[in-house]
Design an enzyme around this catalytic site. Sequence first.
Site, PDB file in Angstrom:
ATOM      1  N   ASP A   1       1.308 -17.109  -6.317  1.00 16.82           N
ATOM      2  CA  ASP A   1       1.957 -15.920  -6.880  1.00 16.82           C
ATOM      3  C   ASP A   1       0.972 -15.140  -7.752  1.00 16.82           C
ATOM      4  O   ASP A   1       1.120 -15.060  -8.964  1.00 16.82           O
ATOM      5  CB  ASP A   1       3.193 -16.354  -7.686  1.00 16.82           C
ATOM      6  CG  ASP A   1       3.946 -15.160  -8.254  1.00 16.82           C
ATOM      7  OD1 ASP A   1       3.750 -14.032  -7.757  1.00 16.82           O
ATOM      8  OD2 ASP A   1       4.720 -15.365  -9.214  1.00 16.82           O
TER       9      ASP A   1
ATOM     10  N   ASP B   1       0.842  -1.204   0.000  1.00 20.99           N
ATOM     11  CA  ASP B   1       0.000   0.000   0.000  1.00 20.99           C
ATOM     12  C   ASP B   1       0.878   1.255   0.000  1.00 20.99           C
ATOM     13  O   ASP B   1       2.094   1.181  -0.074  1.00 20.99           O
ATOM     14  CB  ASP B   1      -0.950  -0.017   1.210  1.00 20.99           C
ATOM     15  CG  ASP B   1      -0.189   0.017   2.536  1.00 20.99           C
ATOM     16  OD1 ASP B   1       0.945  -0.504   2.581  1.00 20.99           O
ATOM     17  OD2 ASP B   1      -0.709   0.559   3.523  1.00 20.99           O
TER      18      ASP B   1
ATOM     19  N   HIS C   1       1.746  -8.678  -4.335  1.00 19.95           N
ATOM     20  CA  HIS C   1       0.713  -7.692  -3.986  1.00 19.95           C
ATOM     21  C   HIS C   1       1.439  -6.396  -3.653  1.00 19.95           C
ATOM     22  O   HIS C   1       1.856  -6.172  -2.518  1.00 19.95           O
ATOM     23  CB  HIS C   1      -0.087  -8.210  -2.778  1.00 19.95           C
ATOM     24  CG  HIS C   1      -1.221  -7.310  -2.385  1.00 19.95           C
ATOM     25  ND1 HIS C   1      -2.464  -7.400  -2.949  1.00 19.95           N
ATOM     26  CD2 HIS C   1      -1.303  -6.293  -1.490  1.00 19.95           C
ATOM     27  CE1 HIS C   1      -3.271  -6.498  -2.420  1.00 19.95           C
ATOM     28  NE2 HIS C   1      -2.585  -5.810  -1.523  1.00 19.95           N
TER      29      HIS C   1
ATOM     30  N   GLU D   1       2.337 -10.484  -0.454  1.00 18.32           N
ATOM     31  CA  GLU D   1       2.611  -9.054  -0.343  1.00 18.32           C
ATOM     32  C   GLU D   1       4.104  -8.855  -0.047  1.00 18.32           C
ATOM     33  O   GLU D   1       4.825  -9.815   0.240  1.00 18.32           O
ATOM     34  CB  GLU D   1       1.757  -8.394   0.760  1.00 18.32           C
ATOM     35  CG  GLU D   1       1.819  -6.864   0.718  1.00 18.32           C
ATOM     36  CD  GLU D   1       0.770  -6.152   1.589  1.00 18.32           C
ATOM     37  OE1 GLU D   1      -0.079  -6.841   2.189  1.00 18.32           O
ATOM     38  OE2 GLU D   1       0.817  -4.905   1.652  1.00 18.32           O
TER      39      GLU D   1
END
Length: 540
Positions: free
Chosen positions: A508, A161, A466, A517
């Site tokens: 994956d 993020d 991710h 992530e």
Amino acid sequence: MKKTLYLLILLTACTPGDTVLVNQSGYYPGQEKVAVVDASFTGSFRITDVITGTSVFEAKSGDIIPSPFSSKVRTILDFTSFNQPGEYRIETENGSASHVFTIGENVLAPLALTALEAFYLQRSTPGHPDTLVLVHASAASEDRPEGTVISSPGGWYDAGDYNKYIVNASYTTGLILAGYEKYPGYSQNDRLLDEMMYNLEWSLTMQDPADGGVYHKLTTPEFEGFIRPEECKKPRYVVQKSVTATLDFAASMAQAARIYKNVEKYAGPAIRMEQAAEAAFLWALDNPDSLYNQFRMNENFSPAIQTGAYGDRSARDEFFWASCELYLTTGKDAYLKKAMEYAPGKFSAPTWGNVDGLGYFALLTHDKAPHAMKEQVIAFCDSIISLATEASFASSYGNSARDFFWGCLSESCSSNAISLLYGYRLNGNRDYLLQAYHNMDYLLGINPLGYCYVTGTGSKSPVNPHHRLAATDDIPGPLPGFLVGGPNPAKQDGCFYPSELPDESYVDVVESYASNEIAINWNATLLHLAIALQECSPSL
Ligand code: CA
């Protein structure tokens, strides 16, 4: 005809692949070197030099070991006695083969470099300037009422993020700088200090100058979608000051002040960091119960904050770590007294939520750990190495379902290995040293799926982590140098995983935030461990 036949033999007998699992980055000449056949195998194997095509070593297969999780079996191939530097492939007499691997003096130095450069790639500028950040209602104070605009530029994005969290950022610089202090011969020193300072300068802006408390995080109310940084439009806030963030900040600032005061260009910031650390500690003493509870915060304040919580039920370990670092930096006995007051009585490998281990590391490096603490570290190391007996992948890690959880490759496999090397310095037990290398072998290819779990490294590594930055740029594939979370049978992301087995619960795909992530704290363990194993390799 002869040529065709030779090619056919080469293709059928030597198909490179992951039926023989190796450390895809390579092995130091002196380490305990194993490869693993992902099946039952009895017979001979050989090592071939891929440059000359000649066979350079031959031996018989070793133990056949059942998986603790299924009916699968694996076979150990031991080639410890072969230590000639070069590029090789292992082939078994029944036609299985490994990826190409290296034996060399510096095999993990490139990994340490790429793990460090990953932090540069993770920088939040210029994507998010963060010069116009709002004070959230939960963080409002007399001098800074709700909606006050502050500037808080710099620092790394935390993970996949785009937010920035003090708890995790402080843990990250803390663990990396612990490695810097312990292994001063590491050749990337200047780059490392510059990169850590980039994040520390941001952290300083997260302290309220009025009272010394530190905002828990800088965040949007909800996660952004998978869009580029420049497309992000959600407002960004600093939220509630917490005791854990403030103490992690105090610890990492005190540690950094101690290190940077010896570097001429950083002597100024070092003085500021020491003052900031002491002010933060005082705030924590006055607010020991200000734990971050996002659920409760959202009941009282708006907008609701839904991003990573980094919540914690106990700040005892944060008090311990901060007291240790402040004592070592200031020399004040009051901090030593606090450290002993919060000493846990048992060593545990550090994670972002339990930072006791970082306090031990600091005291050990400066030879200030009491005898009892040294014994606790040794007891921990003894318990870890006992797990390697009869292990399918020759590693102390990966033999229990408890070893597989969100972030386990960092928070168990790597963190345990780092801890073993602190133990090794205490009593010289060679098994601690050897097992630390086996944990790295596990990360880099000797595992059930044959993955090298670091992006851009080895022959088979994750390509769809991710990771918003990587998924939204114009370059195919991942950004290099990132350790992914790893197998996680809890599968909180609801993705389809091809396997139910604990050690194979990994997929994956970009949606799999629970197994695939990336995160700065995970890369901190990777970087520290790569540096440590490179630096310890002359002792092998
Ligand atoms: Ca804690």
